[in-house]
Write a protein that holds these residues in place. Structure first.
Motif, PDB file in Angstrom:
ATOM      1  N   LEU A 147       0.852  -1.181   0.000  1.00  0.00           N
ATOM      2  CA  LEU A 147       0.000   0.000   0.000  1.00  0.00           C
ATOM      3  C   LEU A 147       0.887   1.229   0.000  1.00  0.00           C
ATOM      4  O   LEU A 147       1.937   1.244   0.647  1.00  0.00           O
ATOM      5  CB  LEU A 147      -0.898   0.011   1.250  1.00  0.00           C
ATOM      6  N   GLY A 148       0.479   2.235  -0.713  1.00  0.00           N
ATOM      7  CA  GLY A 148       1.213   3.494  -0.720  1.00  0.00           C
ATOM      8  C   GLY A 148       0.259   4.659  -0.622  1.00  0.00           C
ATOM      9  O   GLY A 148      -0.885   4.577  -1.069  1.00  0.00           O
ATOM     10  N   ARG A 149       0.728   5.719  -0.014  1.00  0.00           N
ATOM     11  CA  ARG A 149      -0.049   6.967   0.067  1.00  0.00           C
ATOM     12  C   ARG A 149       0.892   8.111  -0.292  1.00  0.00           C
ATOM     13  O   ARG A 149       2.022   8.172   0.195  1.00  0.00           O
ATOM     14  CB  ARG A 149      -0.591   7.207   1.481  1.00  0.00           C
ATOM     15  N   TRP A 150       0.433   8.991  -1.148  1.00  0.00           N
ATOM     16  CA  TRP A 150       1.218  10.177  -1.472  1.00  0.00           C
ATOM     17  C   TRP A 150       1.373  11.025  -0.227  1.00  0.00           C
ATOM     18  O   TRP A 150       0.485  11.063   0.626  1.00  0.00           O
ATOM     19  CB  TRP A 150       0.537  11.007  -2.556  1.00  0.00           C
ATOM     20  N   VAL A 151       2.492  11.686  -0.108  1.00  0.00           N
ATOM     21  CA  VAL A 151       2.725  12.639   0.981  1.00  0.00           C
ATOM     22  C   VAL A 151       3.204  13.949   0.363  1.00  0.00           C
ATOM     23  O   VAL A 151       3.768  13.960  -0.732  1.00  0.00           O
ATOM     24  CB  VAL A 151       3.761  12.120   2.012  1.00  0.00           C
ATOM     25  N   THR A 152       2.990  15.034   1.074  1.00  0.00           N
ATOM     26  CA  THR A 152       3.502  16.318   0.601  1.00  0.00           C
ATOM     27  C   THR A 152       5.015  16.351   0.792  1.00  0.00           C
ATOM     28  O   THR A 152       5.582  15.548   1.542  1.00  0.00           O
ATOM     29  CB  THR A 152       2.867  17.483   1.390  1.00  0.00           C
ATOM     30  N   GLN A 153       5.659  17.281   0.125  1.00  0.00           N
ATOM     31  CA  GLN A 153       7.112  17.411   0.263  1.00  0.00           C
ATOM     32  C   GLN A 153       7.487  17.744   1.702  1.00  0.00           C
ATOM     33  O   GLN A 153       8.499  17.253   2.214  1.00  0.00           O
ATOM     34  CB  GLN A 153       7.647  18.482  -0.693  1.00  0.00           C
ATOM     35  N   ASP A 154       6.666  18.536   2.385  1.00  0.00           N
ATOM     36  CA  ASP A 154       6.924  18.882   3.785  1.00  0.00           C
ATOM     37  C   ASP A 154       6.894  17.634   4.673  1.00  0.00           C
ATOM     38  O   ASP A 154       7.763  17.444   5.526  1.00  0.00           O
ATOM     39  CB  ASP A 154       5.895  19.905   4.272  1.00  0.00           C
ATOM     40  N   VAL A 155       5.895  16.769   4.480  1.00  0.00           N
ATOM     41  CA  VAL A 155       5.806  15.529   5.252  1.00  0.00           C
ATOM     42  C   VAL A 155       6.992  14.629   4.922  1.00  0.00           C
ATOM     43  O   VAL A 155       7.592  14.026   5.809  1.00  0.00           O
ATOM     44  CB  VAL A 155       4.463  14.813   5.003  1.00  0.00           C
ATOM     45  N   PHE A 156       7.359  14.549   3.655  1.00  0.00           N
ATOM     46  CA  PHE A 156       8.515  13.741   3.238  1.00  0.00           C
ATOM     47  C   PHE A 156       9.790  14.242   3.920  1.00  0.00           C
ATOM     48  O   PHE A 156      10.566  13.457   4.457  1.00  0.00           O
ATOM     49  CB  PHE A 156       8.665  13.797   1.720  1.00  0.00           C
ATOM     50  N   ASP A 157       9.987  15.551   3.923  1.00  0.00           N
ATOM     51  CA  ASP A 157      11.203  16.127   4.494  1.00  0.00           C
ATOM     52  C   ASP A 157      11.246  16.032   6.012  1.00  0.00           C
ATOM     53  O   ASP A 157      12.306  15.803   6.593  1.00  0.00           O
ATOM     54  CB  ASP A 157      11.331  17.605   4.088  1.00  0.00           C
ATOM     55  N   ASN A 158      10.100  16.199   6.667  1.00  0.00           N
ATOM     56  CA  ASN A 158      10.075  16.286   8.123  1.00  0.00           C
ATOM     57  C   ASN A 158       9.556  15.039   8.838  1.00  0.00           C
ATOM     58  O   ASN A 158       9.588  14.981  10.066  1.00  0.00           O
ATOM     59  CB  ASN A 158       9.244  17.501   8.548  1.00  0.00           C
ATOM     60  N   GLY A 159       9.110  14.040   8.085  1.00  0.00           N
ATOM     61  CA  GLY A 159       8.560  12.839   8.703  1.00  0.00           C
ATOM     62  C   GLY A 159       9.509  11.650   8.718  1.00  0.00           C
ATOM     63  O   GLY A 159       9.145  10.559   9.147  1.00  0.00           O
ATOM     64  N   LYS A 160      10.732  11.851   8.255  1.00  0.00           N
ATOM     65  CA  LYS A 160      11.684  10.733   8.148  1.00  0.00           C
ATOM     66  C   LYS A 160      11.981  10.080   9.489  1.00  0.00           C
ATOM     67  O   LYS A 160      12.019   8.853   9.588  1.00  0.00           O
ATOM     68  CB  LYS A 160      12.966  11.205   7.470  1.00  0.00           C
ATOM     69  N   ASP A 161      12.187  10.880  10.522  1.00  0.00           N
ATOM     70  CA  ASP A 161      12.468  10.299  11.844  1.00  0.00           C
ATOM     71  C   ASP A 161      11.268   9.528  12.376  1.00  0.00           C
ATOM     72  O   ASP A 161      11.430   8.476  12.997  1.00  0.00           O
ATOM     73  CB  ASP A 161      12.874  11.377  12.851  1.00  0.00           C
ATOM     74  N   MET A 162      10.070  10.032  12.143  1.00  0.00           N
ATOM     75  CA  MET A 162       8.866   9.342  12.614  1.00  0.00           C
ATOM     76  C   MET A 162       8.729   7.982  11.920  1.00  0.00           C
ATOM     77  O   MET A 162       8.398   6.986  12.556  1.00  0.00           O
ATOM     78  CB  MET A 162       7.617  10.191  12.353  1.00  0.00           C
ATOM     79  N   VAL A 163       9.004   7.936  10.631  1.00  0.00           N
ATOM     80  CA  VAL A 163       8.921   6.673   9.898  1.00  0.00           C
ATOM     81  C   VAL A 163      10.019   5.724  10.377  1.00  0.00           C
ATOM     82  O   VAL A 163       9.788   4.538  10.582  1.00  0.00           O
ATOM     83  CB  VAL A 163       9.012   6.915   8.377  1.00  0.00           C
ATOM     84  N   ARG A 164      11.196   6.253  10.589  1.00  0.00           N
ATOM     85  CA  ARG A 164      12.337   5.439  11.017  1.00  0.00           C
ATOM     86  C   ARG A 164      12.140   4.879  12.429  1.00  0.00           C
ATOM     87  O   ARG A 164      12.403   3.722  12.693  1.00  0.00           O
ATOM     88  CB  ARG A 164      13.600   6.287  10.960  1.00  0.00           C
ATOM     89  N   ARG A 165      11.668   5.708  13.349  1.00  0.00           N
ATOM     90  CA  ARG A 165      11.577   5.328  14.763  1.00  0.00           C
ATOM     91  C   ARG A 165      10.185   4.904  15.205  1.00  0.00           C
ATOM     92  O   ARG A 165      10.011   4.367  16.298  1.00  0.00           O
ATOM     93  CB  ARG A 165      12.044   6.486  15.631  1.00  0.00           C
ATOM     94  N   GLY A 166       9.183   5.214  14.402  1.00  0.00           N
ATOM     95  CA  GLY A 166       7.812   4.888  14.759  1.00  0.00           C
ATOM     96  C   GLY A 166       7.106   6.090  15.360  1.00  0.00           C
ATOM     97  O   GLY A 166       7.733   7.060  15.778  1.00  0.00           O
ATOM     98  N   PRO A 167       5.776   6.037  15.389  1.00  0.00           N
ATOM     99  CA  PRO A 167       5.003   7.150  15.937  1.00  0.00           C
ATOM    100  C   PRO A 167       5.249   7.298  17.436  1.00  0.00           C
ATOM    101  O   PRO A 167       5.592   6.351  18.133  1.00  0.00           O
ATOM    102  CB  PRO A 167       3.561   6.762  15.646  1.00  0.00           C
ATOM    103  N   ASN A 168       5.043   8.511  17.925  1.00  0.00           N
ATOM    104  CA  ASN A 168       5.303   8.835  19.331  1.00  0.00           C
ATOM    105  C   ASN A 168       4.149   8.482  20.260  1.00  0.00           C
ATOM    106  O   ASN A 168       4.354   8.373  21.457  1.00  0.00           O
ATOM    107  CB  ASN A 168       5.615  10.321  19.490  1.00  0.00           C
ATOM    108  N   LYS A 169       2.948   8.361  19.714  1.00  0.00           N
ATOM    109  CA  LYS A 169       1.786   8.112  20.566  1.00  0.00           C
ATOM    110  C   LYS A 169       1.870   6.727  21.204  1.00  0.00           C
ATOM    111  O   LYS A 169       2.346   5.784  20.589  1.00  0.00           O
ATOM    112  CB  LYS A 169       0.494   8.240  19.761  1.00  0.00           C
ATOM    113  N   ILE A 170       1.354   6.633  22.398  1.00  0.00           N
ATOM    114  CA  ILE A 170       1.305   5.356  23.099  1.00  0.00           C
ATOM    115  C   ILE A 170       0.195   4.520  22.496  1.00  0.00           C
ATOM    116  O   ILE A 170      -0.916   4.991  22.296  1.00  0.00           O
ATOM    117  CB  ILE A 170       1.053   5.563  24.606  1.00  0.00           C
TER     118      ILE A 170
END
Length: 82
Positions: free
Chosen positions: A58-81
């Motif tokens: 499955l794939g979802r398009w992301v904006t360039q801002d999300v692509f640039d700033n979401g790398k750590d979240m994708v790498r480490r996982g979401p912060n929510k419990i």
């Protein structure tokens, strides 16, 4: 499979999407990981959900801002419990 009408345009939406994938809320099988990538033809950024053979499930398009700033979240996982 990428739905052209479903674009993730905030980090909060990215986090929600990652949590859904992590919890199995999308009904996908053999999910092994997620990655940010760019389409080879268009250069558009997207988030890819990959199976155990590293194939796109499955794939979802992301904006360039999300692509640039979401790398750590994708790498480490979401912060929510969960």
């Amino acid at each position: 499979m990428i739905n052209d009408n479903d674009i993730i345009d905030t980090l909060e939406e990215l986090e929600t999407f990652l949590l859904l994938v992590e919890k199995g809320g999308l009904g996908l099988n053999n999910v092994e990981g997620v990655a940010l990538a760019t389409d080879n033809k268009t250069g558009k950024p997207f988030i890819a959900v990959l199976d155990n053979n590293h194939q796109l499930v499955l794939g979802r398009w992301v904006t360039q801002d999300v692509f640039d700033n979401g790398k750590d979240m994708v790498r480490r996982g979401p912060n929510k419990i969960h």
